[in-house]
Motif scaffolding. Structure first.
Motif, PDB file in Angstrom:
ATOM      1  N   PHE A 114       0.828  -1.208   0.000  1.00  0.00           N
ATOM      2  CA  PHE A 114       0.000   0.000   0.000  1.00  0.00           C
ATOM      3  C   PHE A 114       0.864   1.260   0.000  1.00  0.00           C
ATOM      4  CE2 PHE A 114      -2.663  -3.235   1.997  1.00  0.00           C
ATOM      5  CZ  PHE A 114      -3.808  -3.136   1.217  1.00  0.00           C
ATOM      6  N   GLY A 115       2.029   1.203  -0.593  1.00  0.00           N
ATOM      7  CA  GLY A 115       2.978   2.308  -0.556  1.00  0.00           C
ATOM      8  C   GLY A 115       2.429   3.610  -1.089  1.00  0.00           C
ATOM      9  N   ASP A 116       1.638   3.559  -2.159  1.00  0.00           N
ATOM     10  CA  ASP A 116       1.100   4.787  -2.742  1.00  0.00           C
ATOM     11  C   ASP A 116      -0.159   5.260  -2.049  1.00  0.00           C
ATOM     12  OD1 ASP A 116       3.143   4.683  -4.577  1.00  0.00           O
ATOM     13  OD2 ASP A 116       1.959   3.540  -6.034  1.00  0.00           O
ATOM     14  N   ALA A 117      -0.969   4.334  -1.553  1.00  0.00           N
ATOM     15  CA  ALA A 117      -2.268   4.694  -0.992  1.00  0.00           C
ATOM     16  C   ALA A 117      -2.223   5.038   0.496  1.00  0.00           C
ATOM     17  CB  ALA A 117      -3.258   3.547  -1.206  1.00  0.00           C
ATOM     18  N   LEU A 118      -1.220   4.585   1.203  1.00  0.00           N
ATOM     19  CA  LEU A 118      -1.158   4.774   2.653  1.00  0.00           C
ATOM     20  C   LEU A 118      -0.239   5.943   2.991  1.00  0.00           C
ATOM     21  CD1 LEU A 118      -2.026   3.586   5.408  1.00  0.00           C
ATOM     22  CD2 LEU A 118       0.018   2.189   5.323  1.00  0.00           C
ATOM     23  N   PRO A 119      -0.794   6.999   3.577  1.00  0.00           N
ATOM     24  CA  PRO A 119       0.060   8.134   3.950  1.00  0.00           C
ATOM     25  C   PRO A 119       1.065   7.738   5.031  1.00  0.00           C
ATOM     26  CG  PRO A 119      -2.267   8.734   4.042  1.00  0.00           C
ATOM     27  CD  PRO A 119      -2.200   7.264   3.835  1.00  0.00           C
ATOM     28  N   LEU A 120       2.252   8.305   4.935  1.00  0.00           N
ATOM     29  CA  LEU A 120       3.313   7.993   5.881  1.00  0.00           C
ATOM     30  C   LEU A 120       2.937   8.426   7.292  1.00  0.00           C
ATOM     31  CD1 LEU A 120       6.124   6.827   6.196  1.00  0.00           C
ATOM     32  CD2 LEU A 120       7.048   9.104   5.742  1.00  0.00           C
ATOM     33  N   ARG A 121       2.156   9.495   7.411  1.00  0.00           N
ATOM     34  CA  ARG A 121       1.738   9.981   8.737  1.00  0.00           C
ATOM     35  C   ARG A 121       0.886   8.943   9.454  1.00  0.00           C
ATOM     36  NH1 ARG A 121      -2.961  13.478   9.890  1.00  0.00           N
ATOM     37  NH2 ARG A 121      -3.322  13.101   7.697  1.00  0.00           N
ATOM     38  N   GLU A 122      -0.056   8.341   8.741  1.00  0.00           N
ATOM     39  CA  GLU A 122      -0.919   7.324   9.360  1.00  0.00           C
ATOM     40  C   GLU A 122      -0.135   6.060   9.696  1.00  0.00           C
ATOM     41  OE1 GLU A 122      -4.453   6.680   7.117  1.00  0.00           O
ATOM     42  OE2 GLU A 122      -4.945   8.813   7.080  1.00  0.00           O
ATOM     43  N   LEU A 123       0.787   5.694   8.829  1.00  0.00           N
ATOM     44  CA  LEU A 123       1.643   4.538   9.116  1.00  0.00           C
ATOM     45  C   LEU A 123       2.500   4.812  10.346  1.00  0.00           C
ATOM     46  CD1 LEU A 123       2.664   1.718   8.291  1.00  0.00           C
ATOM     47  CD2 LEU A 123       4.357   2.882   6.868  1.00  0.00           C
ATOM     48  N   SER A 124       2.989   6.032  10.469  1.00  0.00           N
ATOM     49  CA  SER A 124       3.808   6.394  11.626  1.00  0.00           C
ATOM     50  C   SER A 124       3.013   6.327  12.921  1.00  0.00           C
ATOM     51  CB  SER A 124       4.385   7.799  11.449  1.00  0.00           C
ATOM     52  OG  SER A 124       5.194   7.860  10.317  1.00  0.00           O
ATOM     53  N   TRP A 125       1.774   6.781  12.879  1.00  0.00           N
ATOM     54  CA  TRP A 125       0.920   6.689  14.073  1.00  0.00           C
ATOM     55  C   TRP A 125       0.705   5.236  14.475  1.00  0.00           C
ATOM     56  CZ3 TRP A 125      -0.497   9.818  17.757  1.00  0.00           C
ATOM     57  CH2 TRP A 125      -0.494  11.180  17.527  1.00  0.00           C
ATOM     58  N   ALA A 126       0.404   4.397  13.500  1.00  0.00           N
ATOM     59  CA  ALA A 126       0.145   2.983  13.795  1.00  0.00           C
ATOM     60  C   ALA A 126       1.392   2.302  14.355  1.00  0.00           C
ATOM     61  CB  ALA A 126      -0.330   2.271  12.526  1.00  0.00           C
TER      62      ALA A 126
END
Length: 117
Positions: free
Chosen positions: A47-59
């Motif tokens: 999901f590299g293009d669809a998932l924002p890095l900010r949301e991944l960082s929070w998770a």
């Protein structure tokens, strides 16, 4: 079947609660590390293009906090078993570690599936 059930109940009732808590925290630390690896792999790969890095960082951050809290719980149990005084921190860690872990998983899954709705 009830004989097996009664044997299991008796076995767990006679076990040491510190050993069970230590193993619980140990598994939560390991699970946190594996989960962070999976989140980063899936989040940046599939999901590299669809998932924002900010949301991944929070998770990843929430799961990491859960792992750190579980590691702190292990340390508290070892300290108490070594003759240290009981700590209120252990009670909070027992509740906060799985909440943080679950919240991180929820943020990750939500960031993947909610935009698809």
């Amino acid at each position: 079947m009830s004989d097996w059930k009664s044997k299991q109940i008796e076995r767990f009732r006679s076990s040491n609660s510190e050993d069970i808590m230590y193993d619980y925290f140990k598994h939560l630390v390991s699970l946190s590390l594996i989960t962070i690896g999976g989140m980063v792999t899936i989040g940046q790969g599939l999901f590299g293009d669809a998932l924002p890095l900010r949301e991944l960082s929070w998770a990843v951050g929430l799961v990491g906090i859960g792992g750190v809290l579980a590691f702190q719980g292990q340390f508290e149990i070892v300290r108490i078993a070594g003759g240290g005084e009981a700590s209120v921190w252990l009670r909070f860690v027992h509740r906060l570690a799985p909440i943080s872990f679950g919240a991180g998983i929820g943020v990750f899954l939500g960031s993947i599936f909610i935009p698809a709705l």
